[in-house]
Design a protein around this motif. Structure first.
Motif, PDB file in Angstrom:
ATOM      1  N   PRO A  39     -39.640  -6.122 -22.961  1.00 16.88           N
ATOM      2  CA  PRO A  39     -39.348  -4.962 -22.112  1.00 16.88           C
ATOM      3  C   PRO A  39     -40.513  -3.980 -22.068  1.00 16.88           C
ATOM      4  O   PRO A  39     -41.244  -3.817 -23.039  1.00 16.88           O
ATOM      5  CB  PRO A  39     -38.119  -4.334 -22.788  1.00 16.88           C
ATOM      6  N   GLY A  90     -38.452   0.123 -21.465  1.00 13.26           N
ATOM      7  CA  GLY A  90     -37.023  -0.147 -21.492  1.00 13.26           C
ATOM      8  C   GLY A  90     -36.520  -0.988 -20.338  1.00 13.26           C
ATOM      9  O   GLY A  90     -35.304  -1.183 -20.199  1.00 13.26           O
ATOM     10  N   LYS A  91     -37.420  -1.518 -19.529  1.00 15.78           N
ATOM     11  CA  LYS A  91     -37.024  -2.311 -18.358  1.00 15.78           C
ATOM     12  C   LYS A  91     -37.444  -3.767 -18.537  1.00 15.78           C
ATOM     13  O   LYS A  91     -38.488  -4.056 -19.107  1.00 15.78           O
ATOM     14  CB  LYS A  91     -37.640  -1.715 -17.085  1.00 15.78           C
ATOM     15  N   ASN A  92     -36.603  -4.666 -18.021  1.00 18.77           N
ATOM     16  CA  ASN A  92     -36.782  -6.095 -18.262  1.00 18.77           C
ATOM     17  C   ASN A  92     -37.433  -6.853 -17.112  1.00 18.77           C
ATOM     18  O   ASN A  92     -37.751  -8.035 -17.269  1.00 18.77           O
ATOM     19  CB  ASN A  92     -35.428  -6.750 -18.575  1.00 18.77           C
ATOM     20  N   TRP A  93     -37.599  -6.212 -15.971  1.00 20.48           N
ATOM     21  CA  TRP A  93     -38.103  -6.915 -14.794  1.00 20.48           C
ATOM     22  C   TRP A  93     -39.270  -6.159 -14.180  1.00 20.48           C
ATOM     23  O   TRP A  93     -39.410  -4.945 -14.363  1.00 20.48           O
ATOM     24  CB  TRP A  93     -36.994  -7.053 -13.745  1.00 20.48           C
ATOM     25  N   SER A 142     -32.245   2.110  -7.682  1.00 21.50           N
ATOM     26  CA  SER A 142     -31.914   2.235  -9.100  1.00 21.50           C
ATOM     27  C   SER A 142     -30.416   2.444  -9.253  1.00 21.50           C
ATOM     28  O   SER A 142     -29.868   3.458  -8.801  1.00 21.50           O
ATOM     29  CB  SER A 142     -32.668   3.413  -9.726  1.00 21.50           C
ATOM     30  N   LYS A 150     -28.904   2.996 -12.013  1.00 21.78           N
ATOM     31  CA  LYS A 150     -28.658   4.060 -12.986  1.00 21.78           C
ATOM     32  C   LYS A 150     -28.811   5.436 -12.362  1.00 21.78           C
ATOM     33  O   LYS A 150     -28.007   6.338 -12.596  1.00 21.78           O
ATOM     34  CB  LYS A 150     -29.631   3.919 -14.167  1.00 21.78           C
ATOM     35  N   ASP A 198     -34.726  -2.224 -13.829  1.00 20.54           N
ATOM     36  CA  ASP A 198     -33.611  -2.540 -14.720  1.00 20.54           C
ATOM     37  C   ASP A 198     -32.885  -3.779 -14.209  1.00 20.54           C
ATOM     38  O   ASP A 198     -33.086  -4.224 -13.068  1.00 20.54           O
ATOM     39  CB  ASP A 198     -32.635  -1.363 -14.789  1.00 20.54           C
ATOM     40  N   ASP A 199     -31.996  -4.308 -15.043  1.00 18.03           N
ATOM     41  CA  ASP A 199     -31.321  -5.564 -14.724  1.00 18.03           C
ATOM     42  C   ASP A 199     -30.547  -5.519 -13.404  1.00 18.03           C
ATOM     43  O   ASP A 199     -30.520  -6.498 -12.670  1.00 18.03           O
ATOM     44  CB  ASP A 199     -30.352  -5.946 -15.853  1.00 18.03           C
ATOM     45  N   ASP A 200     -29.928  -4.406 -13.085  1.00 24.26           N
ATOM     46  CA  ASP A 200     -29.068  -4.339 -11.901  1.00 24.26           C
ATOM     47  C   ASP A 200     -29.733  -3.699 -10.686  1.00 24.26           C
ATOM     48  O   ASP A 200     -29.077  -3.498  -9.659  1.00 24.26           O
ATOM     49  CB  ASP A 200     -27.790  -3.556 -12.234  1.00 24.26           C
ATOM     50  N   ASP A 201     -31.021  -3.367 -10.785  1.00 20.04           N
ATOM     51  CA  ASP A 201     -31.704  -2.758  -9.645  1.00 20.04           C
ATOM     52  C   ASP A 201     -31.837  -3.745  -8.488  1.00 20.04           C
ATOM     53  O   ASP A 201     -31.823  -4.961  -8.687  1.00 20.04           O
ATOM     54  CB  ASP A 201     -33.092  -2.257 -10.058  1.00 20.04           C
TER      55      ASP A 201
END
Length: 294
Positions: A187, A190-193, A209, A211, A259-262
Motif C-alpha cells: 500500500p 494507505g491505498k492499494n491501487w 472516492s 470515502k 482505495d479498493d472501492d473507488d
C-alpha cells in the motif's frame, strides 16, 4: 517513436534552460520528462489470463459491461435532420478495455472532426494500444515501467494510423487517453491501487472516492484552450500534414492512488464539457468564489 523523442527532448531542453543548467534540473532522457510525474511504485505482477473485454460502440450504441466491474457506452446528442439522418454520424468516439484479475487496460479515443477517417483513426489507436499493452504489460515491475510502455503504445498507435493510407497525410486524427489500473504490491498512503495514464488531446480521466464522496480530475490541466472548443490540445495522426507528425503539445502522464472501492471514469470532451462551469457560462461568483474570471 522518433516524434516522441524529439518532442520530449525539446521539452527537456526548455526545462533545463529555465533551471540554468543546475544539477537539480531534468535529465536529458526523453522519457524522464514524463516519468518525473509518476511515483515509482511496485505493482503486483500482471497475469495474462483475460477475464473480459469491452469494445465499442456498436451500431445500436448500446451499453457494454462486465458485471458490476466495468461499463462503457458512447452516445450522440446531435439532432436528426429529416431525409439526412443524424448529424455527426458516424460516431468517432471509441473505447476498448481489457480486464484482468489484478489489472485493467483502459483506452478511449475521440476522432477529431466528423466522418469515416477520424472514426478509423480512433479505432486503430484503441486497437493498437490495447494490443501493445496486453502483450508487454507482464514485464512491468513499477509504475514507471507502465508509464514508459504507455508512451510506446501511443506512438505505435500513431504509426498504425499513418500506415493505413498510401499518403501519410491522408488518414484522420484522434485524441487518446490510455491507462492501466494496477494493484500495488505494498500500500502507498494507505491505498492499494494505482491508475497510471497518458493523454494527448482533451479526453479526461476522473476517479470517484467512495470515502470522500467526491470526484477528482486525474488529468487536471490537460485542456489547454478552454475558450476554443475546436482546439483539442493535441492528437495522433497527421496533425502536421507536411511532416505527417502528431500534435503532442499537451502529451502528459498522470497517476492517482485509489482505495479498493473507488471508481475510475474516462470520458471524452463530449461529456466533461457539459460539467465545465466556464464553458457553461457560469461565473466564479455563482459558486461563492472571489474572482472575476476562471
Amino acid at each position: 517513436m522518433t516524434q516522441l523523442h524529439l518532442f520530449l527532448d525539446k521539452r527537456t531542453k526548455v526545462a533545463m534552460d529555465a533551471a540554468d543548467q543546475s544539477e537539480s534540473s531534468l535529465t536529458s532522457s526523453a522519457y524522464d520528462v514524463l516519468q518525473k510525474r509518476l511515483m515509482k511504485l511496485e505493482v503486483v505482477p500482471h497475469t495474462t489470463q483475460l477475464c473480459g473485454s469491452l469494445f465499442g460502440p456498436d451500431d445500436l450504441e448500446s451499453e457494454d459491461r462486465y458485471g458490476d466491474v466495468a461499463s462503457a457506452q458512447t452516445i450522440s446528442t446531435y439532432p436528426t435532420i429529416p431525409n439526412c439522418g443524424r448529424l455527426g454520424d458516424p460516431i468517432c468516439d471509441r473505447f476498448y478495455i481489457h480486464l484482468y484479475e489484478q489489472t485493467s487496460i483502459i483506452t478511449l479515443a475521440d476522432g477529431c472532426s466528423w466522418g469515416p477517417k477520424p472514426r478509423e483513426a480512433a479505432m486503430l489507436a484503441c486497437n493498437e494500444i490495447v494490443s501493445c499493452m496486453a502483450s508487454r504489460l507482464h514485464g512491468c515491475i513499477h509504475t514507471w515501467d507502465i508509464g514508459c510502455l504507455l508512451l510506446k503504445a501511443l506512438m505505435r498507435a500513431h504509426g498504425k494510423i499513418l500506415a493505413t493510407k498510401d499518403a501519410c497525410y491522408d488518414p484522420g486524427t484522434t485524441t487518446v487517453l490510455a491507462g492501466v489500473l494496477a494493484k500495488l504490491k505494498e500500500p502507498a498512503d494507505g491505498k492499494n491501487w494505482v491508475f497510471v495514464c497518458v493523454s494527448v488531446g482533451d479526453c479526461k480521466a476522473f476517479y470517484y472516492s467512495m470515502k470522500e464522496h467526491t470526484f477528482v480530475d486525474i488529468t487536471a490541466g490537460n485542456r489547454l484552450n478552454l475558450s476554443d472548443a475546436r482546439d483539442c490540445g493535441g492528437r495522433l495522426g497527421p496533425a502536421d500534414a507536411e511532416e505527417c507528425a502528431p500534435d503532442l503539445r499537451n502529451l502528459m502522464s498522470y497517476y492517482a492512488l485509489l482505495d479498493d472501492d473507488d471508481i475510475v471514469v474516462a470520458v471524452s470532451d463530449g461529456v466533461h464539457d457539459n460539467f465545465d462551469p466556464q464553458l457553461r457560462g457560469i461565473d466564479p461568483s455563482d459558486y461563492g468564489i472571489s474572482a472575476s474570471t476562471w
